[in-house]
Design a protein around this motif. Structure first.
Motif, PDB file in Angstrom:
ATOM      1  N   LEU A 221       0.814  -1.473   0.001  1.00  0.00           N
ATOM      2  CA  LEU A 221       0.274  -0.085  -0.169  1.00  0.00           C
ATOM      3  C   LEU A 221       0.936   1.205  -0.064  1.00  0.00           C
ATOM      4  O   LEU A 221       0.467   2.237  -0.609  1.00  0.00           O
ATOM      5  CB  LEU A 221      -1.117  -0.063   1.263  1.00  0.00           C
ATOM      6  CG  LEU A 221      -2.066  -0.850   1.339  1.00  0.00           C
ATOM      7  CD1 LEU A 221      -2.835  -0.795   2.455  1.00  0.00           C
ATOM      8  CD2 LEU A 221      -3.136  -0.406  -0.036  1.00  0.00           C
ATOM      9  N   GLY A 222       2.151   1.361   0.786  1.00  0.00           N
ATOM     10  CA  GLY A 222       2.996   2.360   0.639  1.00  0.00           C
ATOM     11  C   GLY A 222       4.112   2.272  -0.143  1.00  0.00           C
ATOM     12  O   GLY A 222       4.995   3.174  -0.011  1.00  0.00           O
ATOM     13  N   ALA A 223       3.856   1.408  -1.347  1.00  0.00           N
ATOM     14  CA  ALA A 223       5.101   1.201  -2.053  1.00  0.00           C
ATOM     15  C   ALA A 223       5.355   2.566  -3.084  1.00  0.00           C
ATOM     16  O   ALA A 223       4.271   3.326  -3.253  1.00  0.00           O
ATOM     17  CB  ALA A 223       4.879   0.078  -2.948  1.00  0.00           C
ATOM     18  N   ASP A 224       6.395   2.715  -3.358  1.00  0.00           N
ATOM     19  CA  ASP A 224       6.659   3.681  -4.417  1.00  0.00           C
ATOM     20  C   ASP A 224       6.009   3.715  -6.050  1.00  0.00           C
ATOM     21  O   ASP A 224       5.307   4.714  -6.286  1.00  0.00           O
ATOM     22  CB  ASP A 224       8.191   3.865  -4.674  1.00  0.00           C
ATOM     23  CG  ASP A 224       9.036   3.951  -3.657  1.00  0.00           C
ATOM     24  OD1 ASP A 224       8.423   4.673  -2.733  1.00  0.00           O
ATOM     25  OD2 ASP A 224      10.393   3.978  -3.645  1.00  0.00           O
ATOM     26  N   TYR A 225       5.659   2.635  -6.246  1.00  0.00           N
ATOM     27  CA  TYR A 225       4.882   2.586  -7.659  1.00  0.00           C
ATOM     28  C   TYR A 225       3.413   2.793  -7.503  1.00  0.00           C
ATOM     29  O   TYR A 225       2.701   3.142  -8.274  1.00  0.00           O
ATOM     30  CB  TYR A 225       5.116   1.113  -8.299  1.00  0.00           C
ATOM     31  CG  TYR A 225       4.947   0.020  -7.514  1.00  0.00           C
ATOM     32  CD1 TYR A 225       3.543  -0.401  -6.950  1.00  0.00           C
ATOM     33  CD2 TYR A 225       5.961  -0.702  -6.647  1.00  0.00           C
ATOM     34  CE1 TYR A 225       3.127  -1.849  -6.315  1.00  0.00           C
ATOM     35  CE2 TYR A 225       5.533  -1.609  -6.010  1.00  0.00           C
ATOM     36  CZ  TYR A 225       4.360  -2.231  -5.524  1.00  0.00           C
ATOM     37  OH  TYR A 225       4.225  -3.384  -4.658  1.00  0.00           O
ATOM     38  N   ILE A 226       2.940   2.755  -6.166  1.00  0.00           N
ATOM     39  CA  ILE A 226       1.478   3.067  -5.850  1.00  0.00           C
ATOM     40  C   ILE A 226       1.537   4.651  -5.985  1.00  0.00           C
ATOM     41  O   ILE A 226       0.411   5.319  -6.390  1.00  0.00           O
ATOM     42  CB  ILE A 226       0.967   2.598  -4.714  1.00  0.00           C
ATOM     43  CG1 ILE A 226       0.880   1.028  -4.608  1.00  0.00           C
ATOM     44  CG2 ILE A 226      -0.452   3.110  -4.272  1.00  0.00           C
ATOM     45  CD1 ILE A 226      -0.225   0.530  -5.644  1.00  0.00           C
ATOM     46  N   ARG A 227       2.401   5.453  -5.196  1.00  0.00           N
ATOM     47  CA  ARG A 227       2.420   6.753  -5.135  1.00  0.00           C
ATOM     48  C   ARG A 227       2.655   7.427  -6.709  1.00  0.00           C
ATOM     49  O   ARG A 227       2.198   8.194  -7.124  1.00  0.00           O
ATOM     50  CB  ARG A 227       3.449   7.407  -4.177  1.00  0.00           C
ATOM     51  CG  ARG A 227       3.423   6.999  -2.621  1.00  0.00           C
ATOM     52  CD  ARG A 227       4.130   7.751  -1.736  1.00  0.00           C
ATOM     53  NE  ARG A 227       5.241   7.253  -2.009  1.00  0.00           N
ATOM     54  CZ  ARG A 227       5.866   6.423  -1.062  1.00  0.00           C
ATOM     55  NH1 ARG A 227       5.116   5.702  -0.428  1.00  0.00           N
ATOM     56  NH2 ARG A 227       7.236   5.935  -1.374  1.00  0.00           N
ATOM     57  N   THR A 228       3.420   6.721  -7.473  1.00  0.00           N
ATOM     58  CA  THR A 228       3.767   6.988  -8.867  1.00  0.00           C
ATOM     59  C   THR A 228       2.770   7.214  -9.403  1.00  0.00           C
ATOM     60  O   THR A 228       2.158   7.886 -10.533  1.00  0.00           O
ATOM     61  CB  THR A 228       5.123   6.116  -9.346  1.00  0.00           C
ATOM     62  OG1 THR A 228       6.028   6.280  -8.548  1.00  0.00           O
ATOM     63  CG2 THR A 228       5.054   6.696 -10.838  1.00  0.00           C
ATOM     64  N   ALA A 229       1.738   5.883  -9.552  1.00  0.00           N
ATOM     65  CA  ALA A 229       0.565   5.820 -10.015  1.00  0.00           C
ATOM     66  C   ALA A 229      -0.321   6.843  -9.856  1.00  0.00           C
ATOM     67  O   ALA A 229      -1.075   7.405 -10.699  1.00  0.00           O
ATOM     68  CB  ALA A 229       0.020   4.602  -9.956  1.00  0.00           C
ATOM     69  N   ARG A 230      -0.596   7.027  -8.535  1.00  0.00           N
ATOM     70  CA  ARG A 230      -1.429   8.229  -8.274  1.00  0.00           C
ATOM     71  C   ARG A 230      -0.934   9.545  -8.596  1.00  0.00           C
ATOM     72  O   ARG A 230      -1.845  10.496  -9.019  1.00  0.00           O
ATOM     73  CB  ARG A 230      -1.362   8.164  -6.471  1.00  0.00           C
ATOM     74  CG  ARG A 230      -1.907   7.009  -5.921  1.00  0.00           C
ATOM     75  CD  ARG A 230      -3.603   6.981  -6.174  1.00  0.00           C
ATOM     76  NE  ARG A 230      -4.252   8.289  -5.950  1.00  0.00           N
ATOM     77  CZ  ARG A 230      -4.672   8.620  -4.440  1.00  0.00           C
ATOM     78  NH1 ARG A 230      -4.290   7.639  -3.488  1.00  0.00           N
ATOM     79  NH2 ARG A 230      -5.359   9.676  -4.388  1.00  0.00           N
TER      80      ARG A 230
END
Length: 326
Positions: A221-230
């Motif tokens: 949930l807190g991974a970098d690729y999730i933030r990048t996608a957001r």
């Protein structure tokens, strides 16, 4: 990817052969078919006992390594020996495997799907009421033996049938002896018989998969690729489904393969409770009757199931993780 899958299948085949051979060795050491014959009344003549032991291929006077080699080489001819009732083990496995697979495949697949959904939902709504409710219910399922849950469901089904005044849910055996003719009536009768044991297996599987999936989902949930996608404009739900769930499913593919074997063992008592004459019942009866060939054949069946599920997990793993394909 093809070479990778072939190499893994080859490794699993070797492990299956080793597991089946060790099962035969342990059954030969731990079980005593001679006692089974000598305890009969009247006691058969010694010549008859020796003849039966030779026919079954379990005569203790023959060296164990020779018996193991004979049994193992006969596997390639489709011959797993005879049971203590002088019935081919292969025939028994074919009939009973079909019975068990009706429960295992449907129950495990539905349990895995429901467990993944509950695990993702619990991770997204961490520490909220819905997450805590699923967690408490999962722990209750963990603490309840499978056969006890089956008996409780039978009691509830009986009360429901009495309340409605009709036999809505039937739970003894695979089908009714007086089932009406026709495809759809017989199909409905079998669905009614399979409903409760399948439901129990689904709930047991869902409780286990949901805990594992929840932990895997929390890690991403807190991974970098999730933030990048957001940051690229995706909504939270889209980023979680497209990137988070896919990554969290990678360890689930391996967990499914190895939990399938425990599901087979757990369904043994469930088959007896619901009077399903499947592999679980055969394994328990074989141990009680000191039937070496049937015990080894049952173990071989479980090993083949784990081989198939492990191969499927490798394919899913490669499909989900592009690093494996390279």
């Amino acid at each position: 990817m093809t070479i990778y899958i072939i190499r893994r299948i080859f490794n699993y085949l070797i492990l299956t052969a080793v597991a089946a051979s060790l099962a035969y060795v342990l059954a030969s050491i731990g079980l005593n078919p001679v006692w089974e014959l000598e305890s009969r009344h009247p006691r058969p003549p010694q010549s008859s006992i020796d003849h039966l032991l030779d026919t079954w291929g379990v005569n203790p006077q023959v060296p164990l390594i020779e018996r193991v080699w004979t049994w193992f080489t006969n596997i390639f001819h489709g011959d797993l020996g005879l049971t203590v009732g002088n019935q081919p083990v292969t025939q028994q496995l074919i009939v009973r495997a079909g019975v068990s697979l009706q429960l295992l495949l449907i129950g495990s697949i539905l349990g895995a799907v429901l467990g993944v959904i509950l695990g993702v939902w619990g991770a997204v709504r961490q520490y909220k009421l819905s997450d805590q409710t699923v967690t408490i219910l999962s722990y209750i399922v963990f603490a309840t033996p499978t056969f006890v849950m089956g008996i409780l469901f039978m009691i509830v089904a009986t009360d429901l049938n009495n309340l409605l005044g009709v036999q809505l849910i039937t739970f003894s055996g695979q089908y009714s002896a007086n089932a009406p003719d026709g495809f759809w009536p017989q199909f409905g009768d079998r669905i009614s018989h399979a409903f409760l044991p399948t439901l129990v297996l689904m709930i047991v599987g869902a409780a286990s998969y949901s805990r594992y999936q929840r932990n895997a989902m929390l890690d991403v949930l807190g991974a970098d690729y999730i933030r990048t996608a957001r940051s690229k404009g995706r909504t939270r739900g889209s980023a979680l489904v497209r990137h988070g769930v896919r990554i969290a499913l990678i360890p689930m593919s391996t967990f499914f393969a190895y939990s399938f074997g425990t599901l087979v063992a757990g369904s043994a008592m469930l088959e007896i409770v619901f009077s399903w004459h499947g592999m679980g019942e055969l394994a328990i009866q074989s141990i009680q009757q000191n039937d070496i060939n049937a015990v080894a054949g049952s173990t071989l069946f479980v090993a083949i199931l784990i081989l198939c599920s492990s191969t499927l997990s490798e394919i899913l793993y490669a499909a989900l993780d592009p690093r494996v394909r390279r």
